[in-house]
Structure formats: structure tokens, C-alpha cells
Design a protein around this motif. Structure first.
Motif, PDB file in Angstrom:
ATOM      1  N   ARG A  51      -1.135  12.555   2.269  1.00 43.54           N
ATOM      2  CA  ARG A  51      -2.734  12.387   1.996  1.00 43.54           C
ATOM      3  C   ARG A  51      -3.252  11.007   2.104  1.00 43.54           C
ATOM      4  N   GLY A  52      -2.293   9.944   1.463  1.00 43.22           N
ATOM      5  CA  GLY A  52      -2.900   8.635   1.538  1.00 43.22           C
ATOM      6  C   GLY A  52      -2.441   7.882   2.782  1.00 43.22           C
ATOM      7  N   ALA A  53      -1.641   8.700   3.641  1.00 48.10           N
ATOM      8  CA  ALA A  53      -1.343   7.788   5.002  1.00 48.10           C
ATOM      9  C   ALA A  53      -2.420   7.347   5.753  1.00 48.10           C
ATOM     10  N   PRO A  54      -3.672   8.239   6.061  1.00 44.14           N
ATOM     11  CA  PRO A  54      -4.747   7.778   6.697  1.00 44.14           C
ATOM     12  C   PRO A  54      -5.285   6.680   6.280  1.00 44.14           C
ATOM     13  N   VAL A  55      -5.343   6.463   4.832  1.00 45.74           N
ATOM     14  CA  VAL A  55      -5.927   5.154   4.291  1.00 45.74           C
ATOM     15  C   VAL A  55      -5.204   3.946   4.589  1.00 45.74           C
ATOM     16  N   ILE A  56      -3.875   4.088   4.375  1.00 48.30           N
ATOM     17  CA  ILE A  56      -2.905   3.047   4.716  1.00 48.30           C
ATOM     18  C   ILE A  56      -3.382   2.433   6.243  1.00 48.30           C
ATOM     19  N   ILE A  57      -3.320   3.445   7.052  1.00 45.21           N
ATOM     20  CA  ILE A  57      -3.702   3.126   8.461  1.00 45.21           C
ATOM     21  C   ILE A  57      -5.059   2.605   8.669  1.00 45.21           C
ATOM     22  N   ALA A  58      -6.068   3.154   8.086  1.00 44.83           N
ATOM     23  CA  ALA A  58      -7.034   2.453   8.112  1.00 44.83           C
ATOM     24  C   ALA A  58      -7.366   1.036   7.800  1.00 44.83           C
ATOM     25  N   ILE A  59      -6.745   0.584   6.405  1.00 37.58           N
ATOM     26  CA  ILE A  59      -6.866  -0.441   6.089  1.00 37.58           C
ATOM     27  C   ILE A  59      -5.945  -1.482   6.933  1.00 37.58           C
ATOM     28  N   ALA A  60      -4.990  -0.993   7.223  1.00 38.36           N
ATOM     29  CA  ALA A  60      -3.844  -1.714   8.142  1.00 38.36           C
ATOM     30  C   ALA A  60      -4.684  -2.210   9.548  1.00 38.36           C
ATOM     31  N   VAL A  61      -5.498  -1.343   9.984  1.00 39.87           N
ATOM     32  CA  VAL A  61      -6.012  -1.499  11.327  1.00 39.87           C
ATOM     33  C   VAL A  61      -7.371  -2.542  11.134  1.00 39.87           C
ATOM     34  N   TYR A  62      -7.901  -2.101  10.014  1.00 39.32           N
ATOM     35  CA  TYR A  62      -9.109  -3.156   9.742  1.00 39.32           C
ATOM     36  C   TYR A  62      -8.542  -4.486   9.500  1.00 39.32           C
ATOM     37  N   TYR A  63      -7.440  -4.685   8.490  1.00 36.58           N
ATOM     38  CA  TYR A  63      -6.886  -5.929   8.332  1.00 36.58           C
ATOM     39  C   TYR A  63      -6.653  -6.871   9.737  1.00 36.58           C
ATOM     40  N   ALA A  64      -5.902  -6.012  10.588  1.00 37.53           N
ATOM     41  CA  ALA A  64      -5.185  -6.579  11.698  1.00 37.53           C
ATOM     42  C   ALA A  64      -6.511  -6.964  12.660  1.00 37.53           C
ATOM     43  N   MET A  76       0.844  -1.233   0.007  1.00 30.19           N
ATOM     44  CA  MET A  76       0.156   0.066  -0.179  1.00 30.19           C
ATOM     45  C   MET A  76       0.807   1.324  -0.018  1.00 30.19           C
ATOM     46  N   ALA A  77       2.129   1.398   0.714  1.00 40.01           N
ATOM     47  CA  ALA A  77       2.922   2.338   0.727  1.00 40.01           C
ATOM     48  C   ALA A  77       3.436   2.444  -0.648  1.00 40.01           C
ATOM     49  N   LEU A  78       3.849   1.433  -1.150  1.00 41.06           N
ATOM     50  CA  LEU A  78       4.397   1.645  -2.707  1.00 41.06           C
ATOM     51  C   LEU A  78       3.537   2.193  -3.629  1.00 41.06           C
ATOM     52  N   ILE A  79       2.122   1.686  -3.599  1.00 45.79           N
ATOM     53  CA  ILE A  79       1.144   2.149  -4.534  1.00 45.79           C
ATOM     54  C   ILE A  79       0.759   3.775  -4.163  1.00 45.79           C
ATOM     55  N   CYS A  80       0.683   4.262  -2.900  1.00 50.05           N
ATOM     56  CA  CYS A  80       0.631   5.488  -2.530  1.00 50.05           C
ATOM     57  C   CYS A  80       2.049   6.344  -2.833  1.00 50.05           C
ATOM     58  N   ALA A  81       3.110   5.939  -2.876  1.00 55.09           N
ATOM     59  CA  ALA A  81       4.054   6.677  -3.411  1.00 55.09           C
ATOM     60  C   ALA A  81       4.015   7.072  -4.814  1.00 55.09           C
ATOM     61  N   VAL A  82       3.848   6.026  -5.771  1.00 56.22           N
ATOM     62  CA  VAL A  82       3.556   6.028  -7.130  1.00 56.22           C
ATOM     63  C   VAL A  82       2.444   6.948  -7.377  1.00 56.22           C
ATOM     64  N   LEU A  83       1.296   6.653  -6.949  1.00 59.63           N
ATOM     65  CA  LEU A  83       0.006   7.827  -7.025  1.00 59.63           C
ATOM     66  C   LEU A  83       0.789   9.093  -6.749  1.00 59.63           C
ATOM     67  N   SER A  84       1.349   9.588  -5.463  1.00 61.06           N
ATOM     68  CA  SER A  84       1.917  10.753  -5.209  1.00 61.06           C
ATOM     69  C   SER A  84       2.799  11.242  -6.414  1.00 61.06           C
ATOM     70  N   VAL A  85       3.560  10.416  -7.096  1.00 63.77           N
ATOM     71  CA  VAL A  85       4.432  11.112  -8.179  1.00 63.77           C
ATOM     72  C   VAL A  85       3.469  11.379  -9.239  1.00 63.77           C
ATOM     73  N   LEU A  86       2.278  10.642  -9.746  1.00 56.40           N
ATOM     74  CA  LEU A  86       1.597  10.817 -10.707  1.00 56.40           C
ATOM     75  C   LEU A  86       0.689  12.258 -10.280  1.00 56.40           C
TER      76      LEU A  86
END
Length: 91
Positions: free
Chosen positions: A67-80, A19-29
Motif C-alpha cells: 500500500r505504501g509503494a505508490p507513495v514511495i514511487i511518487a516521492i522518488a519521481v518528484y525528487y528526481a 522511505m522503504a524502511l519507514i514503510c516496512a516499520v509502518l506495515s508491521v505496526l
């Protein structure tokens, strides 16, 4: 550590890394699109502006990435919670 716990921790680390990699690529775009459309463009008139071009671009990328960090945290917490993580269960 139990085998199931090891597998769960490994899978969550892999998922967050992806998810962090996807967020980094989207940030570049997004940063490139901001520059292309004119929503953000660093000034390049003086020598100081040119010297600060890379730091300004990096800071803009960081702002877009955060901007994508909250989404990553939410998905990780939900998955956990879905996997059944109990942080203090082994103590």
C-alpha cells in the motif's frame, strides 16, 4: 559519470531506502493493529492452520507494505524531477 550525477543518484538511493524502511516499520505496526483490533486474525484451530501461521502473517505484512509503494514511487519521481534527472543525458 559526472560528480553531480553521482551525488544525485546516491541521494535518491538513500532517500528511497529510508522511505522503504519507514514503510516496512509502518506495515508491521498496521499488521499488529489489525490483529489486535480483530480486523484480521489467522485461524489457529488445526495443525495446518498453525503451520501456515507465519506465511499468512508475512502475506498480510506484504499486502500492507505494498500500500505504501505508490507513495514511495511518487516521492522518488518528484525528487528526481526536482533535482533535474535526465536519464539519457550521458548517452
Amino acid at each position: 559519470m559526472k560528480h553531480d550525477s553521482l551525488i544525485a543518484w546516491t541521494s535518491i538511493y538513500i532517500a528511497v531506502g529510508i522511505m522503504a524502511l519507514i514503510c516496512a516499520v509502518l506495515s508491521v505496526l498496521v499488521t499488529a493493529d489489525d490483529w489486535r483490533t480483530g480486523r484480521w486474525r489467522p485461524a489457529l484451530e488445526t495443525g495446518l492452520d498453525k503451520a501456515l501461521f507465519l506465511p499468512k502473517t508475512w502475506l498480510r505484512w506484504q499486502a500492507n507494505y505494498m500500500r505504501g509503494a505508490p507513495v514511495i514511487i511518487a516521492i522518488a519521481v518528484y525528487y528526481a524531477s526536482d533535482v533535474g534527472f535526465q536519464v539519457f543525458s550521458d548517452l
